[in-house]
Write a protein that holds these residues in place. Structure first.
Motif, PDB file in Angstrom:
ATOM      1  N   ALA A 232       0.826  -1.203   0.000  1.00 22.11           N
ATOM      2  CA  ALA A 232       0.000   0.000   0.000  1.00 22.11           C
ATOM      3  C   ALA A 232       0.865   1.260   0.000  1.00 22.11           C
ATOM      4  CB  ALA A 232      -0.924  -0.009   1.216  1.00 22.11           C
ATOM      5  N   THR A 233       1.916   1.252   0.811  1.00 23.63           N
ATOM      6  CA  THR A 233       2.756   2.441   0.917  1.00 23.63           C
ATOM      7  C   THR A 233       3.456   2.743  -0.407  1.00 23.63           C
ATOM      8  OG1 THR A 233       3.141   1.758   3.192  1.00 23.63           O
ATOM      9  CG2 THR A 233       4.488   3.555   2.364  1.00 23.63           C
ATOM     10  N   VAL A 234       4.012   1.686  -1.008  1.00 23.74           N
ATOM     11  CA  VAL A 234       4.722   1.878  -2.272  1.00 23.74           C
ATOM     12  C   VAL A 234       3.757   2.403  -3.346  1.00 23.74           C
ATOM     13  CG1 VAL A 234       5.890   0.687  -4.159  1.00 23.74           C
ATOM     14  CG2 VAL A 234       6.533   0.216  -1.792  1.00 23.74           C
ATOM     15  N   ALA A 235       2.557   1.844  -3.378  1.00 20.14           N
ATOM     16  CA  ALA A 235       1.585   2.273  -4.384  1.00 20.14           C
ATOM     17  C   ALA A 235       1.234   3.744  -4.194  1.00 20.14           C
ATOM     18  CB  ALA A 235       0.336   1.403  -4.286  1.00 20.14           C
ATOM     19  N   VAL A 236       1.014   4.149  -2.928  1.00 16.33           N
ATOM     20  CA  VAL A 236       0.671   5.551  -2.665  1.00 16.33           C
ATOM     21  C   VAL A 236       1.852   6.447  -3.043  1.00 16.33           C
ATOM     22  CG1 VAL A 236       0.123   7.246  -0.876  1.00 16.33           C
ATOM     23  CG2 VAL A 236      -1.022   5.032  -0.893  1.00 16.33           C
ATOM     24  N   ALA A 237       3.063   5.965  -2.790  1.00 12.43           N
ATOM     25  CA  ALA A 237       4.257   6.745  -3.131  1.00 12.43           C
ATOM     26  C   ALA A 237       4.318   6.980  -4.640  1.00 12.43           C
ATOM     27  CB  ALA A 237       5.505   6.029  -2.643  1.00 12.43           C
ATOM     28  N   ILE A 238       3.982   5.922  -5.415  1.00  9.20           N
ATOM     29  CA  ILE A 238       4.000   6.082  -6.878  1.00  9.20           C
ATOM     30  C   ILE A 238       3.000   7.151  -7.310  1.00  9.20           C
ATOM     31  CG2 ILE A 238       3.549   4.935  -9.085  1.00  9.20           C
ATOM     32  CD1 ILE A 238       4.486   2.344  -7.790  1.00  9.20           C
ATOM     33  N   VAL A 239       1.800   7.098  -6.719  1.00  6.31           N
ATOM     34  CA  VAL A 239       0.776   8.100  -7.028  1.00  6.31           C
ATOM     35  C   VAL A 239       1.323   9.483  -6.691  1.00  6.31           C
ATOM     36  CG1 VAL A 239      -1.507   8.977  -6.405  1.00  6.31           C
ATOM     37  CG2 VAL A 239      -1.143   6.516  -6.688  1.00  6.31           C
ATOM     38  N   ALA A 240       1.951   9.610  -5.520  1.00  4.14           N
ATOM     39  CA  ALA A 240       2.446  10.907  -5.049  1.00  4.14           C
ATOM     40  C   ALA A 240       3.511  11.444  -5.991  1.00  4.14           C
ATOM     41  CB  ALA A 240       2.981  10.775  -3.635  1.00  4.14           C
ATOM     42  N   VAL A 241       4.437  10.562  -6.413  1.00  9.11           N
ATOM     43  CA  VAL A 241       5.509  11.013  -7.306  1.00  9.11           C
ATOM     44  C   VAL A 241       4.925  11.500  -8.626  1.00  9.11           C
ATOM     45  CG1 VAL A 241       7.457  10.220  -8.698  1.00  9.11           C
ATOM     46  CG2 VAL A 241       7.299   9.591  -6.275  1.00  9.11           C
ATOM     47  N   ALA A 242       3.965  10.727  -9.175  1.00 11.28           N
ATOM     48  CA  ALA A 242       3.349  11.115 -10.441  1.00 11.28           C
ATOM     49  C   ALA A 242       2.669  12.474 -10.317  1.00 11.28           C
ATOM     50  CB  ALA A 242       2.341  10.050 -10.872  1.00 11.28           C
ATOM     51  N   ILE A 243       2.013  12.684  -9.189  1.00  6.93           N
ATOM     52  CA  ILE A 243       1.326  13.971  -8.989  1.00  6.93           C
ATOM     53  C   ILE A 243       2.353  15.093  -8.840  1.00  6.93           C
ATOM     54  CG2 ILE A 243      -0.079  15.301  -7.359  1.00  6.93           C
ATOM     55  CD1 ILE A 243      -1.644  12.734  -6.814  1.00  6.93           C
ATOM     56  N   GLY A 244       3.402  14.828  -8.057  1.00  2.60           N
ATOM     57  CA  GLY A 244       4.429  15.842  -7.803  1.00  2.60           C
ATOM     58  C   GLY A 244       5.064  16.325  -9.106  1.00  2.60           C
ATOM     59  N   ILE A 245       5.407  15.354  -9.976  1.00  3.61           N
ATOM     60  CA  ILE A 245       6.050  15.721 -11.248  1.00  3.61           C
ATOM     61  C   ILE A 245       5.124  16.613 -12.065  1.00  3.61           C
ATOM     62  CG2 ILE A 245       6.824  14.798 -13.473  1.00  3.61           C
ATOM     63  CD1 ILE A 245       7.890  12.377 -11.928  1.00  3.61           C
TER      64      ILE A 245
END
Ligand SMILES: Nc1ncnc2c1ncn2[C@@H]1O[C@H](COP(=O)(O)OP(=O)(O)OP(=O)(O)O)[C@@H](O)[C@H]1O
Ligand SMILES: [Mg+2]
Length: 532
Positions: A232-245
């Motif tokens: 779950a954490t890794v998946a949320v991190a991926i979402v966060a990175v995509a949004i951040g970029i």
């Protein structure tokens, strides 16, 4: 109720995320002050409170459902256990049944009140989140849609491994309980044969096994929640990175980015909780499965369907060509037995040990069904009578009467709960044990050990007769009333039996001539030799 509340909860989560993103975006980029954001913040607070209320209502509904399901299952289990015990089925071990009925079924709490509602949420919430995300930011929606299924996938893998563990854990606990009860009951025997210490070792060994099994289960539980958190954490991190970029590129607004970021973890939360609750419920599920096997093994109660139950003091009991075999035995216990018990007579049933006397009494009580022939009273099959009503018409003194750890008065009152003290004394007098009880320092309140410990065999037998006297039923079933007694004690018991037979219909199973002498008529059963 749970589904409904789950849908409401999903809507509230989306609303909360939207309001939060809105307030933050307006405050930072819009430069609005507290005075202008007062309304949306109040609505946000309202939504949070509503979420809490929905969670509370869901928990309440689940706890209610759980309590009801548990008590239903427990009732069924105890009834089935009692029915199996009534026919002396070796599958029922008291200790195991006790563990199943109390801590075993209690463990179902986790299943009904947490796992099941959470499971529904785990289906509804992620779908709702993906749909909501799709409206705001399709890339995040895609990432969530692809990673969410990983959680149940890992859960299933881990679940397969834990299942075995929890089942082993429960069966060890049951074995431990059954064994412990057995050992405590036979402590005197063990002590005298010098085996008590060896038994303590055995118990120590099984306890140790149980401890290791419990730790193994816990290990798997912790590991599995670690894996789920990680996914779950890794998946949320991926979402966060995509949004951040995209935020840095300027291809995405702050409001939509925040909304997606707040919502994404919510998609995984119910699944993670399901994973955690799964382990909690696994123990209960294993117990429930065991409970169902016992419930299914128990013989069905005859419907009884409110028909009349004939009175044995008015109508004869007729056995006609009875054949009966225990399932575990090759040769039948009874074969071609025909006899009649006429109202008011005392029928003696004689025959060598193992010829089926006790079995025949069980048939008369309707606890066993013959495979051949019929046992009827007033034209009705005894096995099909309403059992409670039929048993109210008879008093049974088993070959080894059972006494509970408790006062003499309580033990005798088993015959008729609510009998007055004077009635109990009268019954003791009729059974010829009044003087014995009177000589005890505490009289009626003297406490017996488990199984009537502290009384002589003859006294126990007469106490059992007192119980039957108190019951005062028209039909009396006596099984070896004088087994194992010396001449004088036998005489005392026989005198009590003679008083008891007056004005009653009775079947007396015994191979002692002195007992047969009390009966109006004696039939002899033939022992069924093994065919091989
Ligand atoms: N619960 C049981 N399961 C399997 N077989 C049983 C069971 N109870 C009794 N039997 C068998 O059925 C036969 C008849 O047993 P039963 O107890 O009816 O004899 P009995 O005439 O009462 O003997 P006794 O005089 O020693 O009390 C015996 O061969 C016995 O081994
Ligand atoms: Mg017997």
């Amino acid at each position: 109720m749970s589904v409904l509340l789950g849908c409401v909860a999903a809507l509230l989560i989306v609303a909360q995320a939207w309001l939060l993103a809105d307030v933050v975006a307006e405050a930072f980029l819009g430069g609005r002050g507290l005075d202008q954001l007062g309304l949306p913040m109040a609505v946000l607070a309202g939504v949070v409170l509503m979420r809490a209320a929905v969670a509370w209502a869901a928990e309440l509904a689940a706890a209610r459902a759980s309590a009801q399901a548990k008590s239903e299952l427990r009732g069924g289990l105890l009834a089935a256990g009692a029915r199996l015990a009534a026919i002396g089925d070796p599958r029922v071990r008291s200790g195991e049944l006790a563990v199943l009925a109390s801590p075993g079924i209690d463990a179902l709490d986790g299943y009904f009140s947490r796992y099941l509602p959470q499971l529904l949420l785990a289906v509804i919430v992620p779908i709702a989140m993906v749909v909501a995300l799709l409206a705001a930011d399709w890339i995040s929606a895609l990432i969530v849609a692809f990673t969410v299924p990983l959680v149940p996938l890992f859960m299933a893998l881990v679940g397969a491994a834990t299942r075995e563990h929890t089942e082993a854990q429960l069966s060890t606990l049951q074995r431990l309980a059954g064994h412990f009860l057995d050992v405590v009951a036979g402590l005197q025997t063990l002590k005298l044969f010098g085996r008590a210490r060896a038994q303590a070792h055995t118990i120590g060994r099984v306890t140790d096994l149980y401890r290791r099994r419990a730790l193994a289960t816990l290990r798997v539980t912790f590991l599995s929640s670690l894996i789920l958190e990680l996914v779950a954490t890794v998946a949320v991190a991926i979402v966060a990175v995509a949004i951040g970029i995209r935020l840095m590129e300027g291809s995405m607004g702050l409001r939509a980015g925040l909304f997606a970021l707040i919502l994404a973890p919510e998609a995984y939360a119910p699944l993670r909780r399901v994973g955690a609750n799964y382990h909690e419920s696994a123990e209960g599920m294993a117990a429930a499965e065991r409970a169902f096997t016992i419930i299914e093994a128990a013989p069905r109660r005859p419907p009884g369907n409110g028909r009349r139950v004939p009175d044995p003091s008015a109508e004869p009991i007729v056995l006609c060509g009875i054949g009966f075999a225990y399932p575990q035995r090759r040769s039948p216990a009874l074969s071609g037995v025909s006899l009649e018990v006429r109202p008011g007579e005392a029928l003696g049933v004689a025959g060598t040990s193992g010829c089926g006397k006790s079995t025949m009494l069980a048939l008369l009580m309707g606890l066993r069904q013959p495979y051949q022939g019929s046992a009827r009273i007033g034209g009705l099959e005894i096995g099909m009578l309403d059992r409670r009503a039929w048993h109210a018409r008879l008093a049974w003194i088993p070959q080894r009467p059972h006494f509970f750890g408790g006062s003499i008065a309580d033990n005798v009152r088993l015959g008729r709960p609510g009998a007055s003290e004077a009635e109990v004394w009268r019954a003791l007098d009729a059974a010829g044990v009044r003087d014995v009880v009177r000589a005890l320092p505490l009289g009626l309140d003297s406490v017996l050990g488990d199984g009537g410990f502290g009384l002589a065999a003859g006294e126990r037998q007469r106490l059992a007769l007192a119980r039957a006297f108190l019951r005062d039923a028209p039909l009396l079933l006596l099984d070896e009333p004088t087994a194992g007694l010396d001449g004088r004690t036998e005489g005392e018991v026989l005198a009590a039996v003679r008083r008891m037979l007056v004005g009653r219909t009775a079947v007396v199973a015994s191979h002692r001539p002195a007992v047969a002498g009390l009966c109006d008529r004696v039939v002899t059963l033939e022992r069924q030799e093994s065919a091989t």
